[in-house]
Design a protein around this motif. Structure first.
Motif, PDB file in Angstrom:
ATOM      1  N   ILE A   1      47.397  44.381  -1.734  1.00  0.00           N
ATOM      2  CA  ILE A   1      46.163  44.069  -1.017  1.00  0.00           C
ATOM      3  C   ILE A   1      45.622  42.787  -1.637  1.00  0.00           C
ATOM      4  O   ILE A   1      45.536  42.673  -2.863  1.00  0.00           O
ATOM      5  N   ARG A   2      45.252  41.839  -0.810  1.00  0.00           N
ATOM      6  CA  ARG A   2      44.743  40.553  -1.289  1.00  0.00           C
ATOM      7  C   ARG A   2      43.220  40.505  -1.211  1.00  0.00           C
ATOM      8  O   ARG A   2      42.618  40.885  -0.212  1.00  0.00           O
ATOM      9  N   HIS A   3      42.619  40.007  -2.289  1.00  0.00           N
ATOM     10  CA  HIS A   3      41.186  39.700  -2.337  1.00  0.00           C
ATOM     11  C   HIS A   3      41.058  38.179  -2.366  1.00  0.00           C
ATOM     12  O   HIS A   3      41.742  37.519  -3.143  1.00  0.00           O
TER      13      HIS A   3
ATOM     14  N   ASN B   1      38.174  41.772  -7.692  1.00  0.00           N
ATOM     15  CA  ASN B   1      39.544  42.119  -8.075  1.00  0.00           C
ATOM     16  C   ASN B   1      39.641  43.604  -8.399  1.00  0.00           C
ATOM     17  O   ASN B   1      40.582  44.285  -7.985  1.00  0.00           O
ATOM     18  N   THR B   2      38.674  44.110  -9.157  1.00  0.00           N
ATOM     19  CA  THR B   2      38.663  45.519  -9.554  1.00  0.00           C
ATOM     20  C   THR B   2      38.548  46.421  -8.322  1.00  0.00           C
ATOM     21  O   THR B   2      39.262  47.420  -8.207  1.00  0.00           O
ATOM     22  N   GLU B   3      37.681  46.056  -7.393  1.00  0.00           N
ATOM     23  CA  GLU B   3      37.516  46.839  -6.161  1.00  0.00           C
ATOM     24  C   GLU B   3      38.814  46.858  -5.354  1.00  0.00           C
ATOM     25  O   GLU B   3      39.209  47.892  -4.810  1.00  0.00           O
ATOM     26  N   THR B   4      39.484  45.715  -5.286  1.00  0.00           N
ATOM     27  CA  THR B   4      40.754  45.623  -4.558  1.00  0.00           C
ATOM     28  C   THR B   4      41.801  46.506  -5.215  1.00  0.00           C
ATOM     29  O   THR B   4      42.548  47.220  -4.536  1.00  0.00           O
TER      30      THR B   4
ATOM     31  N   ILE C   1      51.904  48.678 -11.701  1.00  0.00           N
ATOM     32  CA  ILE C   1      50.915  47.952 -10.905  1.00  0.00           C
ATOM     33  C   ILE C   1      50.829  46.536 -11.457  1.00  0.00           C
ATOM     34  O   ILE C   1      50.913  46.322 -12.670  1.00  0.00           O
ATOM     35  N   LEU C   2      50.673  45.585 -10.562  1.00  0.00           N
ATOM     36  CA  LEU C   2      50.540  44.180 -10.955  1.00  0.00           C
ATOM     37  C   LEU C   2      49.233  43.615 -10.432  1.00  0.00           C
ATOM     38  O   LEU C   2      48.789  43.966  -9.338  1.00  0.00           O
ATOM     39  N   GLY C   3      48.642  42.743 -11.201  1.00  0.00           N
ATOM     40  CA  GLY C   3      47.541  41.908 -10.746  1.00  0.00           C
ATOM     41  C   GLY C   3      48.044  40.480 -10.769  1.00  0.00           C
ATOM     42  O   GLY C   3      48.565  40.024 -11.791  1.00  0.00           O
ATOM     43  N   ILE C   4      47.945  39.799  -9.635  1.00  0.00           N
ATOM     44  CA  ILE C   4      48.453  38.427  -9.555  1.00  0.00           C
ATOM     45  C   ILE C   4      47.327  37.512  -9.094  1.00  0.00           C
ATOM     46  O   ILE C   4      46.905  37.566  -7.936  1.00  0.00           O
ATOM     47  N   ALA C   5      46.845  36.693 -10.012  1.00  0.00           N
ATOM     48  CA  ALA C   5      45.875  35.651  -9.662  1.00  0.00           C
ATOM     49  C   ALA C   5      46.683  34.475  -9.109  1.00  0.00           C
ATOM     50  O   ALA C   5      47.440  33.837  -9.847  1.00  0.00           O
ATOM     51  N   GLN C   6      46.543  34.223  -7.824  1.00  0.00           N
ATOM     52  CA  GLN C   6      47.371  33.209  -7.164  1.00  0.00           C
ATOM     53  C   GLN C   6      46.881  31.778  -7.403  1.00  0.00           C
ATOM     54  O   GLN C   6      47.634  30.836  -7.188  1.00  0.00           O
TER      55      GLN C   6
ATOM     56  N   ASP D   1      46.021  39.218  -5.810  1.00  0.00           N
ATOM     57  CA  ASP D   1      46.794  40.292  -5.203  1.00  0.00           C
ATOM     58  C   ASP D   1      46.878  41.475  -6.154  1.00  0.00           C
ATOM     59  O   ASP D   1      47.332  41.329  -7.299  1.00  0.00           O
ATOM     60  N   ALA D   2      46.438  42.635  -5.695  1.00  0.00           N
ATOM     61  CA  ALA D   2      46.623  43.906  -6.409  1.00  0.00           C
ATOM     62  C   ALA D   2      47.880  44.518  -5.807  1.00  0.00           C
ATOM     63  O   ALA D   2      47.961  44.710  -4.589  1.00  0.00           O
TER      64      ALA D   2
END
Length: 167
Positions: free
Chosen positions: A16-18, A26-29, A49-54, A68-69
């Motif tokens: 899911i993209r924020h 980001n946390t909500e996503t 799980i990955l967090g990706i700051a694009q 992206d979460a």
């Protein structure tokens, strides 16, 4: 911080993209993604799980930054290829499901730093990882995204990983 070099294999993911300033959004996503994943029995002791700051917020206006979460999908998961359920990359019908897309991680060589899973430790890590990589003669690969990786077994120990793609 200890640096370890790891080859991450290519894999499919749901995400899911924020779009907007990095922070609470980001946390909500991430929470929406975890709720979606739990409803499909994707959250277990092997989940990643990955967090990706694009985007770099020093170069891109905060309102345009993308985060992206993601959750890695098991082999054979329906829709776990490059095309999602409806053919547009999205999966399912509910409002959250319409936010979920299928993508992939290209994989490759990464410098991996294991850190405490706290806001302070993550902030400190971002200040220290690049100087440490350069000091050990590794060059970041800007063609692949940096990953914040949350493995279930590390989260239980209140740890996470910062994975920097390297050449």
């Amino acid at each position: 911080m200890t640096l370890k070099i790891e080859h991450i294999v290519p894999c499919s993911m749901a995400y899911i993209r924020h779009t907007g300033p990095y922070g609470p959004g980001n946390t909500e996503t991430m929470e929406r993604l975890k709720h979606w994943a739990k409803s499909r029995d994707l959250m277990n002791s092997h989940s990643v799980i990955l967090g990706i700051a694009q985007d770099n917020p020093q170069m891109i206006p905060p309102e345009a930054c993308r985060y992206d979460a993601c959750i890695l999908l098991p082999d054979g998961y329906p829709g776990g290829s490059s095309v999602g359920g409806s053919g547009d990359g999205s999966v399912g019908d509910s409002s959250t499901e319409k936010e979920v897309h299928i993508g992939s991680i290209t994989g490759g060589k990464y410098g991996v730093f294991t850190i405490d899973h706290t806001a302070e430790a993550v902030k400190r890590a971002w200040e220290e990882v690049f100087p440490q990589l350069f000091a050990e003669s590794y060059i970041p690969d800007s063609s692949r995204p940096i990953l914040e990786r949350y493995k279930a077994e590390l989260i239980e120990q209140h740890l996470c990983e910062i994975c920097i793609p390297i050449q």
